[in-house]
Scaffold this active site. Structure first.
Site, mmCIF file in Angstrom:
data_model
loop_
_atom_site.group_PDB
_atom_site.id
_atom_site.type_symbol
_atom_site.label_atom_id
_atom_site.label_comp_id
_atom_site.label_asym_id
_atom_site.label_seq_id
_atom_site.Cartn_x
_atom_site.Cartn_y
_atom_site.Cartn_z
ATOM 1 C CD GLU A 34 -3.405 -0.465 1.773
ATOM 2 O OE1 GLU A 34 -4.272 0.235 1.228
ATOM 3 O OE2 GLU A 34 -3.470 -0.844 2.959
ATOM 4 C CE1 TYR A 104 -3.282 -4.606 0.990
ATOM 5 C CE2 TYR A 104 -3.635 -3.495 -1.107
ATOM 6 C CZ TYR A 104 -3.996 -3.714 0.207
ATOM 7 O OH TYR A 104 -5.083 -3.065 0.740
ATOM 8 C CG ASP A 145 -2.214 -6.588 4.283
ATOM 9 O OD1 ASP A 145 -2.808 -7.567 4.784
ATOM 10 O OD2 ASP A 145 -2.723 -5.462 4.197
ATOM 11 C CG ASN A 147 -6.199 -7.644 3.571
ATOM 12 O OD1 ASN A 147 -6.464 -7.071 4.625
ATOM 13 N ND2 ASN A 147 -5.771 -7.008 2.492
ATOM 14 C CG ASP A 245 -4.181 0.471 8.966
ATOM 15 O OD1 ASP A 245 -3.169 0.543 8.239
ATOM 16 O OD2 ASP A 245 -5.317 0.260 8.506
#
Length: 258
Positions: A34, A104, A145, A147, A245
């Protein structure tokens, strides 16, 4: 050899944090997700001044992945070759004899959305490509990441999240299918406890209350597993002003380079 992954949630905002973290930790590899920058906006010069080469696969406003290293970055590859996608989610390179893949994974939004089906299809494409990569690269690591919180230990409140994205059975099954290729969740080689997270929502004082998820992972191939010395979640950057975050996950390998 120290390898790390960090979803920075906008490199434009978080570049000072990244430069400070590089200086303090001096990783051999840092994978970013990101970045939210076009390649023309990527801070190659600032990273070079800090001693890091970089390759980037970016787009405006969304997504974007990068690999940083003080070593030579070779055989760079962008995007999934077997899944047509305009979103910039994959970059791979060889560093010190190790194939490094920065990913990602799609968020998925909600289980009843088109983005969830896109996520599952994308993960299927990732699995097929990784199978091919593993056949060519014995020493391989996939950082990013994902997710996906692989099991209930990786979610602060499994009951509250039941039936939602990040923890759905289909997503967890897709993660297990990646492991079935001969990959290993490096964090779980050293820590089997619940409540260890890499992401916390900005809302509801989630970080202070440790209401998080472990969704950032470093998967290693069979050949690298014996070289794993430690894998830790570095919460320090999450305590900074205007943090991402997410926070870095760091893997240390011993004698893994040729």
């Amino acid at each position: 050899m120290k390898l790390a992954t960090w979803n920075v949630n906008s490199l434009t905002v978080r570049l000072p944090h990244v430069l400070d973290w590089l200086s303090a930790n001096q990783p051999d590899v840092l994978c970013l997700q990101e970045t939210k920058q076009e390649d023309s906006k990527f801070p190659y010069a600032a990273l070079k001044e800090a001693g890091y080469n970089a390759v980037h696969n970016g787009q405006k406003t969304y997504n974007g992945v990068a690999i940083l290293s003080p070593h030579a970055i070779e055989a760079v590859h962008l995007d999934l070759p077997n899944y047509a996608d305009t979103q910039k989610r994959i970059i791979a390179a060889t560093i010190q004899g190790i194939r490094v893949i920065c990913a990602y994974v799609v968020n998925g939004q909600a289980v009843d959305s088109d983005k969830y089906h896109y996520k599952l299809a994308w993960l299927n494409g990732l699995q097929s490509w990784l199978q091919a990569e593993l056949s060519q690269h014995e020493k391989l690591v996939v950082l990013g990441d994902y997710n996906i919180a692989p099991d209930d230990r990786d979610c602060h409140d499994p009951q509250a999240w039941l039936g939602q994205v990040l923890v759905s059975p289909a997503e967890r099954a897709a993660f297990q299918q990646l492991l079935a290729l001969g990959l290993h969740d490096s964090f779980r080689l050293f820590n089997d406890q619940a409540g260890e997270f890499s992401w916390w929502d900005y809302r509801m004082a989630a970080f202070r209350r440790n209401m998080g998820m472990r969704i950032d992972h470093i998967l290693v191939s069979n050949a690298l597993k014996p070289h794993c010395e430690s894998c830790v979640i570095d919460k320090t950057p999450r305590k900074l002003e205007r943090p991402s975050d997410h926070t870095p996950v760091v893997l240390t390998l011993a004698n893994a380079s040729p």
